[in-house]
Motif scaffolding. Structure first.
Motif, PDB file in Angstrom:
ATOM      1  N   THR A 208       0.839  -1.209   0.000  1.00 18.38           N
ATOM      2  CA  THR A 208       0.000   0.000   0.000  1.00 18.38           C
ATOM      3  C   THR A 208       0.871   1.257   0.000  1.00 18.38           C
ATOM      4  O   THR A 208       0.415   2.327   0.404  1.00 18.38           O
ATOM      5  CB  THR A 208      -0.945   0.017   1.213  1.00 18.38           C
ATOM      6  N   SER A 233      -8.218  -0.854  -0.923  1.00 18.88           N
ATOM      7  CA  SER A 233      -8.208  -0.422  -2.317  1.00 18.88           C
ATOM      8  C   SER A 233      -7.879   1.060  -2.385  1.00 18.88           C
ATOM      9  O   SER A 233      -7.939   1.763  -1.380  1.00 18.88           O
ATOM     10  CB  SER A 233      -9.564  -0.685  -2.986  1.00 18.88           C
ATOM     11  N   LEU A 237      -2.174   1.445  -4.121  1.00 17.29           N
ATOM     12  CA  LEU A 237      -1.868   0.019  -4.220  1.00 17.29           C
ATOM     13  C   LEU A 237      -0.729  -0.277  -5.188  1.00 17.29           C
ATOM     14  O   LEU A 237      -0.578   0.370  -6.220  1.00 17.29           O
ATOM     15  CB  LEU A 237      -3.087  -0.777  -4.674  1.00 17.29           C
ATOM     16  N   PHE A 257      -6.536  -5.254  -2.363  1.00 13.60           N
ATOM     17  CA  PHE A 257      -5.397  -6.031  -1.868  1.00 13.60           C
ATOM     18  C   PHE A 257      -5.799  -6.737  -0.588  1.00 13.60           C
ATOM     19  O   PHE A 257      -6.303  -6.120   0.350  1.00 13.60           O
ATOM     20  CB  PHE A 257      -4.190  -5.126  -1.610  1.00 13.60           C
TER      21      PHE A 257
END
Length: 381
Positions: A208, A233, A237, A257
């Motif tokens: 992230t 999200s 990402l 993710f």
């Protein structure tokens, strides 16, 4: 034509200031799309392990500007593929959340996303980084930040604990002290805030582009949901894993993710992280959270730091064992620590074995090296 990955070695701790002439210019080129970059951790062993993941002889995945090798604290490290756009989105959202751009003190290794994002935030703010040298006091390093600007620093919990004990006044001079990289004990956060430290907790990871949830609240543009685990999200990402399409497909799905972390969201959408989904010791049929036991141990006046894990046991399946760093002048033992933990978390959580350490070993990211501690505990039993 395929772009090739450029490797830059992170300076060792004793030469931290060399970041300004090595990693910093390479990162600026990476952010401009002019040189895909990976920063190798200091030390021959960690650097060789990172090269094995990165495989720089192989063509680079399209669109990649930075590859960060994860620490692999509980498994094999991965090469996380990041775009300059994701890095910039994270840095911009962080500046907005903290109250505006400012000058950052680099106190984290630049081979990990935490240190690299300090440099990205610095670049996006149009500043030059200041670097905390090995053995240098926090106050001395902070004095190099320009007067009249907002001052920021990012630390891992171990550093916060040390500086709170040694230099609380220096910590309190920062407009924000960002704490990430590992779970932070509520007692430590309370002590820091009581000392006037403007501490902010960050949850995030390499995938992230560093912290994406601050004090439980997602950054602007970031969405969080909890299914089997925490999922994230947004524009921060990563695009996947280096030379690992199967791992990419499993972790990144439909713009989300899957973190493999356990957590809950309250009615206001505030996230509480409970630890790794697979980080549990099952002793006598009871699930024990090592993180909870560590937090309880650190509250004991004889304990400065702790790492807890499980070892095989013929009777209990697994037994809870602990490695602790003693507080100055103390020598904790099981006779005092077992009832302390049992009173707070139940008898199953009380450690059945104890090893004293001079210091908790760490990975290149600054996180505890849990596998090294587990080996030490196994050898001592």
């Amino acid at each position: 034509m395929h772009r090739q990955l450029t490797l830059v070695a992170a300076p060792p701790p004793e030469a931290a200031a060399a970041v300004l002439t090595t990693v910093w210019p390479a990162l600026l080129r990476s952010l401009d799309g002019d040189g895909p970059l990976a920063v190798l951790p200091a030390g021959t062993g960690p650097a060789d392990a990172a090269r094995a993941v990165l495989r720089p002889d192989q063509p680079l995945e399209p669109g990649t500007d930075l590859v960060v090798v994860t620490s692999g604290s509980t498994g094999t490290g991965k090469g996380v593929l990041l775009t300059a756009a994701a890095l910039r989105a994270s840095a911009a959202a962080t500046a907005d959340r903290l109250g505006g751009p400012g000058s950052w003190l680099l106190a984290l290794p630049t081979s990990a996303i935490g240190g690299l994002q300090v440099l990205v935030r610095t670049a996006l703010a149009g500043r030059e980084p200041a670097v905390l040298g090995r053995g240098e006091s926090l106050a001395t390093a902070a004095a190099r930040l320009p007067a009249g600007d907002r001052h920021y620093v990012a630390l891992v919990p171990t550093q916060l604990r040390r500086y709170l004990a040694e230099e609380p006044a220096a910590l309190a001079t920062f407009d924000a002290v960002l704490i990430g990289g590992a779970a932070t004990d509520p007692a430590l956060l309370a002590a820091a805030r009581a000392a006037g430290v403007r501490v902010r907790t960050a949850y995030g990871m390499s995938e992230t582009a560093s912290g994406c949830v601050y004090d439980g609240v997602p950054l602007a543009g970031v969405s969080v949901r909890v299914a089997d685990g925490i999922e994230v999200s947004g524009p921060v990402l990563a695009s996947g894993y280096r030379l690992d399409p199967a791992g990419t497909a499993a972790a990144f799905r439909d713009g989300w993710f899957r973190t493999r972390d356990a957590g809950t969201l309250d009615d206001a959408g505030r996230l509480t992280v409970h630890g790794r989904l697979d980080d549990v010791v099952i002793s006598g049929g009871v699930n024990v959270s090592p993180a909870a036991v560590e937090a309880a141990l650190r509250e004991h006046p004889s304990v400065a730091d702790a790492v807890v894990t499980g070892l095989p046991d013929p009777e209990w399946g697994q037994r809870v064992v602990a490695a602790v760093v003693a507080a100055p002048g103390a020598r904790p033992d099981l006779a005092e620590l077992r009832p302390w933990v049992s009173a707070r978390l139940g008898a199953a959580a009380a450690p059945r074995a104890l090893t004293l350490l001079d210091a908790v070993p760490t990975l290149h990211t600054g996180k505890p090296d849990r596998r090294a501690v587990q080996r030490t505990l196994g050898e001592s039993q």
